[in-house]
Design a protein around this motif. Structure first.
Motif, PDB file in Angstrom:
ATOM      1  N   UNK A 266      11.961 -10.436 -17.531  1.00 32.53           N
ATOM      2  CA  UNK A 266      12.362 -10.913 -16.201  1.00 32.53           C
ATOM      3  C   UNK A 266      13.565 -10.137 -15.681  1.00 32.53           C
ATOM      4  N   UNK A 267      14.456  -9.775 -16.580  1.00 29.07           N
ATOM      5  CA  UNK A 267      15.636  -9.003 -16.180  1.00 29.07           C
ATOM      6  C   UNK A 267      15.220  -7.633 -15.629  1.00 29.07           C
ATOM      7  N   UNK A 268      14.322  -6.956 -16.344  1.00 24.36           N
ATOM      8  CA  UNK A 268      13.840  -5.641 -15.878  1.00 24.36           C
ATOM      9  C   UNK A 268      13.065  -5.793 -14.575  1.00 24.36           C
ATOM     10  N   UNK A 269      12.236  -6.844 -14.495  1.00 24.76           N
ATOM     11  CA  UNK A 269      11.453  -7.090 -13.279  1.00 24.76           C
ATOM     12  C   UNK A 269      12.380  -7.275 -12.077  1.00 24.76           C
ATOM     13  N   UNK A 270      13.459  -8.033 -12.261  1.00 26.08           N
ATOM     14  CA  UNK A 270      14.392  -8.271 -11.164  1.00 26.08           C
ATOM     15  C   UNK A 270      15.075  -6.975 -10.736  1.00 26.08           C
ATOM     16  N   UNK A 271      15.412  -6.123 -11.697  1.00 27.08           N
ATOM     17  CA  UNK A 271      16.040  -4.847 -11.344  1.00 27.08           C
ATOM     18  C   UNK A 271      15.107  -3.985 -10.508  1.00 27.08           C
ATOM     19  N   UNK A 272      13.829  -3.923 -10.914  1.00 29.15           N
ATOM     20  CA  UNK A 272      12.878  -3.109 -10.155  1.00 29.15           C
ATOM     21  C   UNK A 272      12.608  -3.711  -8.784  1.00 29.15           C
ATOM     22  N   UNK A 273      12.607  -5.036  -8.687  1.00 32.88           N
ATOM     23  CA  UNK A 273      12.416  -5.684  -7.390  1.00 32.88           C
ATOM     24  C   UNK A 273      13.583  -5.379  -6.464  1.00 32.88           C
ATOM     25  N   UNK A 274      14.792  -5.344  -7.017  1.00 33.61           N
ATOM     26  CA  UNK A 274      15.961  -5.018  -6.202  1.00 33.61           C
ATOM     27  C   UNK A 274      15.861  -3.591  -5.657  1.00 33.61           C
ATOM     28  N   UNK A 332      -4.253  -7.104 -11.771  1.00 38.34           N
ATOM     29  CA  UNK A 332      -4.879  -5.809 -12.009  1.00 38.34           C
ATOM     30  C   UNK A 332      -4.277  -4.730 -11.125  1.00 38.34           C
ATOM     31  N   UNK A 333      -4.752  -3.504 -11.325  1.00 39.48           N
ATOM     32  CA  UNK A 333      -4.225  -2.373 -10.571  1.00 39.48           C
ATOM     33  C   UNK A 333      -4.502  -2.483  -9.076  1.00 39.48           C
ATOM     34  N   UNK A 334      -5.490  -3.268  -8.712  1.00 43.52           N
ATOM     35  CA  UNK A 334      -5.889  -3.345  -7.314  1.00 43.52           C
ATOM     36  C   UNK A 334      -4.954  -4.187  -6.455  1.00 43.52           C
ATOM     37  N   UNK A 335      -3.953  -4.854  -7.049  1.00 43.23           N
ATOM     38  CA  UNK A 335      -3.090  -5.726  -6.250  1.00 43.23           C
ATOM     39  C   UNK A 335      -1.867  -4.991  -5.706  1.00 43.23           C
ATOM     40  N   UNK A 336      -1.634  -3.754  -6.128  1.00 39.76           N
ATOM     41  CA  UNK A 336      -0.505  -3.009  -5.567  1.00 39.76           C
ATOM     42  C   UNK A 336      -0.915  -2.436  -4.214  1.00 39.76           C
ATOM     43  N   UNK A 337       0.060  -2.148  -3.342  1.00 42.35           N
ATOM     44  CA  UNK A 337      -0.286  -1.614  -2.019  1.00 42.35           C
ATOM     45  C   UNK A 337      -0.907  -0.216  -2.121  1.00 42.35           C
ATOM     46  N   UNK A 344       6.727  -0.674  -7.224  1.00 40.99           N
ATOM     47  CA  UNK A 344       5.640  -1.655  -7.107  1.00 40.99           C
ATOM     48  C   UNK A 344       4.812  -1.679  -8.387  1.00 40.99           C
ATOM     49  N   UNK A 345       4.533  -0.491  -8.930  1.00 45.86           N
ATOM     50  CA  UNK A 345       3.793  -0.438 -10.192  1.00 45.86           C
ATOM     51  C   UNK A 345       4.629  -1.001 -11.344  1.00 45.86           C
ATOM     52  N   UNK A 346       5.945  -0.732 -11.301  1.00 48.27           N
ATOM     53  CA  UNK A 346       6.819  -1.256 -12.347  1.00 48.27           C
ATOM     54  C   UNK A 346       6.847  -2.779 -12.320  1.00 48.27           C
ATOM     55  N   UNK A 347       6.877  -3.350 -11.123  1.00 46.88           N
ATOM     56  CA  UNK A 347       6.850  -4.811 -11.001  1.00 46.88           C
ATOM     57  C   UNK A 347       5.541  -5.359 -11.550  1.00 46.88           C
ATOM     58  N   UNK A 348       4.428  -4.680 -11.267  1.00 46.52           N
ATOM     59  CA  UNK A 348       3.141  -5.110 -11.814  1.00 46.52           C
ATOM     60  C   UNK A 348       3.159  -5.052 -13.343  1.00 46.52           C
TER      61      UNK A 348
END
Length: 390
Positions: A266-274, A332-337, A344-348
């Motif tokens: 979650x910590x890494x996810x939050x960093x990539x989202x920021x 899955x891979x299809x949910x990224x823009x 975006x891929x990192x968040x996935x």
């Protein structure tokens, strides 16, 4: 009108300041306080009325020191404290008692106690407690005092034995603090994921920044959780009243690694989202919905561990597993823009890892948790499972 959300920091501060939270902390301390009070009084009674020592202050002191120990390795640390206490009193009585309490005498007493204690044990607790005991002998009970000789060593032994017997015969609930830590940590992860989803949707980096600050401070909770589990495992070996809880303690111990992983993920996810929001890049609504879904699962797990109900656990955990499996099938891979950026891929990727972590918190093996994910490889190591959610 859109609902205004409180930040992670505001929510946690509100909970921490509540009267209910304070009352819970006081309630958790009642049994340890009762243990120490009864044991100290009993040790004093044995040393004074049974052993016949007029001023047996080392007996209750030993009890307070040993039972007051908390955290992991409590029993082994208590043994070290007991050995150090007895050794310090014995050394002080037999060797340093008549040196007095001047500056150079204290220097000699401390150095000599540590040197002698080092021959018996390499434990820092043993050595320090031996020095403390010798200092007490030289300062509190100077030459000519009413109580001398081996009496104080006997008092220390009585106090240590009473303390160890109290730990075994009046045990604390071994897993209450561990469950509380799991509940607290999962609650923080839930709130952080909620804020990350909000920040992505509203393109508000400040919300994500506050969530990131909060989750960076969770390592202490993870360490406390590991210490509580270790303490519970030791208590279940010492106390005959807790022998029947070993299976449950072992089960809870297996939760620690995936909870720790979930926090780190979650910590890494939050960093990539920021980074995503600060760069003014996009994530899809599906990604946001999955984060909200995972936030809800974490909140459910937090509440289950908080109430400590086997019935609630038996009902909620399967529901959480089904919800996580649904999220796994969507991630899955299809949910990224289209033309998605790296963030975006990192968040996935972190979302998929978090799903695996939470499935393991719910009791699944890593292999089964990975198989629940919709594959992103043409040659996945674990054969993907198919689920019927209707």
């Amino acid at each position: 009108m859109a609902k205004q959300r409180m930040s992670t920091r505001e929510r946690l501060q509100l909970v921490d300041k509540s009267l209910l939270s304070r009352l819970k902390r006081v309630r958790k301390r009642l049994l340890p306080i009762l243990q120490i009070g009864l044991a100290a009084g009993f040790a004093y009674f044995l040393a004074r009325d049974v052993a016949g020592h007029p001023r047996p202050f080392f007996a209750p002191i030993s009890v307070v020191i040993i039972i007051g120990m908390s955290g992991g390795d409590r029993v082994s640390k208590s043994v070290d404290m007991a050995l150090g206490c007895v050794l310090g009193v014995l050394v002080g009585d037999l060797i340093f008692y008549r040196l007095g309490d001047g500056g150079w005498q204290i220097a000699v007493i401390v150095a000599g106690s540590l040197l002698i204690a080092s021959f018996f044990s390499s434990s820092i607790l043993v050595n320090n407690q031996a020095a403390i005991g010798a200092i007490l002998i030289a300062t509190i009970m100077p030459p000519g005092a009413e109580v001398t000789g081996i009496d104080r060593t006997v008092d220390a032994v009585i106090g240590c034995l009473v303390a160890m017997a109290t730990i075994a015969l009046i045990p604390q609930a071994p897993m209450s603090s561990a469950r509380a830590e799991v509940s607290k940590v999962m609650g923080i992860v839930s709130s952080v994921l909620d804020d990350v989803a909000t920040g992505i949707q509203n393109k508000d980096p400040q919300v994500i920044h506050e969530a990131l600050d909060m989750i960076r401070g969770t390592q202490t909770g993870i360490d406390d959780l590991a210490a509580a589990i270790k303490s519970g495992e030791e208590a279940s070996r010492v106390s005959p009243f807790l022998w029947g809880t070993r299976r449950y303690i072992n089960s809870l111990a297996r939760v620690i690694p995936p909870v720790d992983n979930a926090v780190r993920t979650s910590r890494v996810l939050a960093r990539r989202a920021q980074v995503l929001v600060e760069d003014d890049d996009e994530a899809t609504q599906t990604q946001v919905e999955i984060l909200d879904q995972l936030s809800h699962v974490c909140l459910e797990l937090s509440e289950v561990y908080d109430v400590n109900s086997r019935v609630a656990q038996a009902k909620v955990i399967p529901d959480c597993v089904n919800e996580l499996r649904m999220a796994a099938q969507r991630a899955g891979m299809d949910i990224v823009p289209e033309n998605a950026v790296l963030s975006a891929y990192a968040i996935l990727a972190q979302t998929r890892s978090l799903i695996v972590d939470l499935l393991m918190v719910c009791g699944m093996s890593r292999e089964s948790a990975l198989a629940a994910l919709v594959p992103t490889s043409t040659t996945p190591k674990y054969e993907p499972e198919t689920f019927d959610f209707e």
